[in-house]
Enzyme design. Structure first.
Site, PDB file in Angstrom:
ATOM      1  N   ASN A  82      41.343  -9.639  81.692  1.00 25.23           N
ATOM      2  CA  ASN A  82      41.460 -10.394  82.512  1.00 25.23           C
ATOM      3  C   ASN A  82      43.184 -11.085  81.875  1.00 25.23           C
ATOM      4  O   ASN A  82      43.272 -10.679  81.031  1.00 25.23           O
ATOM      5  CB  ASN A  82      40.437 -11.238  81.299  1.00 25.23           C
ATOM      6  CG  ASN A  82      39.327 -11.148  81.277  1.00 25.23           C
ATOM      7  OD1 ASN A  82      38.139 -11.272  82.425  1.00 25.23           O
ATOM      8  ND2 ASN A  82      38.108 -11.148  79.843  1.00 25.23           N
ATOM      9  N   HIS A  83      43.374 -12.334  82.746  1.00 22.85           N
ATOM     10  CA  HIS A  83      44.241 -13.488  82.152  1.00 22.85           C
ATOM     11  C   HIS A  83      44.246 -14.600  81.803  1.00 22.85           C
ATOM     12  O   HIS A  83      43.223 -14.744  81.590  1.00 22.85           O
ATOM     13  CB  HIS A  83      45.065 -13.585  84.010  1.00 22.85           C
ATOM     14  CG  HIS A  83      46.021 -11.639  84.585  1.00 22.85           C
ATOM     15  ND1 HIS A  83      46.729 -11.812  84.809  1.00 22.85           N
ATOM     16  CD2 HIS A  83      45.283 -11.133  84.037  1.00 22.85           C
ATOM     17  CE1 HIS A  83      47.303 -10.489  85.150  1.00 22.85           C
ATOM     18  NE2 HIS A  83      46.145 -10.150  85.202  1.00 22.85           N
ATOM     19  N   LEU A  84      45.149 -15.079  81.047  1.00 26.44           N
ATOM     20  CA  LEU A  84      45.246 -16.400  80.464  1.00 26.44           C
ATOM     21  C   LEU A  84      44.808 -17.577  82.035  1.00 26.44           C
ATOM     22  O   LEU A  84      45.182 -17.241  83.181  1.00 26.44           O
ATOM     23  CB  LEU A  84      46.468 -17.195  80.255  1.00 26.44           C
ATOM     24  CG  LEU A  84      46.594 -15.880  78.793  1.00 26.44           C
ATOM     25  CD1 LEU A  84      48.457 -16.858  78.790  1.00 26.44           C
ATOM     26  CD2 LEU A  84      45.918 -16.498  77.928  1.00 26.44           C
ATOM     27  N   ALA A  90      49.771 -17.951  85.210  1.00 18.52           N
ATOM     28  CA  ALA A  90      48.317 -16.854  84.694  1.00 18.52           C
ATOM     29  C   ALA A  90      49.682 -15.118  84.460  1.00 18.52           C
ATOM     30  O   ALA A  90      48.340 -14.113  83.750  1.00 18.52           O
ATOM     31  CB  ALA A  90      47.184 -16.735  85.320  1.00 18.52           C
ATOM     32  N   PRO A 110      41.321 -14.234  77.162  1.00 16.78           N
ATOM     33  CA  PRO A 110      39.730 -14.843  77.414  1.00 16.78           C
ATOM     34  C   PRO A 110      39.508 -13.297  76.979  1.00 16.78           C
ATOM     35  O   PRO A 110      39.585 -12.170  77.447  1.00 16.78           O
ATOM     36  CB  PRO A 110      39.982 -14.864  78.374  1.00 16.78           C
ATOM     37  CG  PRO A 110      40.939 -15.214  79.305  1.00 16.78           C
ATOM     38  CD  PRO A 110      41.902 -14.750  78.648  1.00 16.78           C
TER      39      PRO A 110
END
Ligand SMILES: CC(C)(COP(=O)(O)OP(=O)(O)OC[C@H]1O[C@@H](n2cnc3c(N)ncnc32)[C@H](O)[C@@H]1OP(=O)(O)O)[C@@H](O)C(=O)NCCC(=O)NCCS
Length: 211
Positions: A82-84, A90, A110
């Site tokens: 997961n990335h922002l 991101a 996340p």
């Protein structure tokens, strides 16, 4: 009784492309129930390679129940991928260090929780299960499906993103099956029930409960 042994790694004679999965797992954050099998066109050890972005420092778990059928190429995307998504970019600046190291201070990536697959779940060829998804008992994930949301028990889903194709039984029958939890019965009773389990009569299975 002659009952197949779930502690056998390769239960099919002369065939090492299908394994009872729990016997080849080395990662303590992957937990697999008895008799769940995985087949792979090349090497069953590809299973752990197909659990992607599964980092110890994240600590998320892939939990799979009993009697599941997992086809070659089934892939589990874990939370380490997961990335922002709400940020302006991101891009994971902080992992590259230097003066970028502090970019994530006070922020977290996340996290969707553990991935949980129920019992008697059939996961088709090349299906992809996204982080944190819960798949109910008796569900079927069609070939090439990408599962982004939880799947209700005894529901067939397909497509990208996965949509309901149909329920396998009536709501009332599903309720009974979920109460019976045949996968938790002792092995002798399961063995006496295999013809019923491969039939369609829920009442016949219910009658086995007291036998
Ligand atoms: C879903 C599946 C189990 C078939 O179930 P079924 O109830 O007999 O489904 P049908 O073939 O009647 O198709 C029903 C609907 O699902 C759709 N569908 C079937 N497979 C699909 C898939 N992989 N992705 C998206 N939709 C799919 C069909 O197009 C059809 O849509 P419609 O109702 O709009 O016409 C089967 O298609 C499948 O994916 N099996 C997995 C095979 C596999 O990967 N095996 C690995 C070895 S164990």
């Amino acid at each position: 009784m002659n009952i197949p042994d779930s502690n056998t790694t390769f239960p099919l004679p002369h065939h090492d492309r299908l394994c009872f999965l729990k016997n080849i797992i080395t990662n303590p954050n992957i937990i697999v129930g008895d008799y769940t099998y995985y087949d792979d066109f090349e090497d069953v050890r590809n299973f752990e390679k197909n659990v992607k972005y599964h980092f110890d420092f994240v600590g998320d778990k892939l939990i799979i129940g009993k009697f599941c059928m997992i086809a070659s190429g089934a892939t589990f995307i874990m939370n380490g991928g997961n990335h922002l998504t709400d940020s302006l970019s991101a891009f994971p600046f902080s992992i590259f260090g230097g003066d970028w190291a502090s970019a994530m201070e006070g922020k977290t990536y996340p996290y969707k929780g553990d991935t949980k697959i129920g019992n008697d779940v059939w996961i088709g060829h090349n299906a992809v299960i996204m982080p944190g998804v819960k798949v109910g008992d008796g569900a079927i994930i069609s070939t090439n499906t990408t599962v982004t949301k939880d799947v209700e028990p005894y529901t067939i889903v397909g497509g990208n993103p996965a949509k309901i194709i149909r329920k396998r039984f009536s709501d009332e029958q599903i309720e009974i099956l979920l109460q019976l939890k045949w996968w938790d019965w002792d092995l002798e009773k399961i063995t006496r029930s295999v013809k019923i389990l491969t039939g369609t009569d829920v009442d016949e299975l219910r009658q086995m409960l007291n036998e």
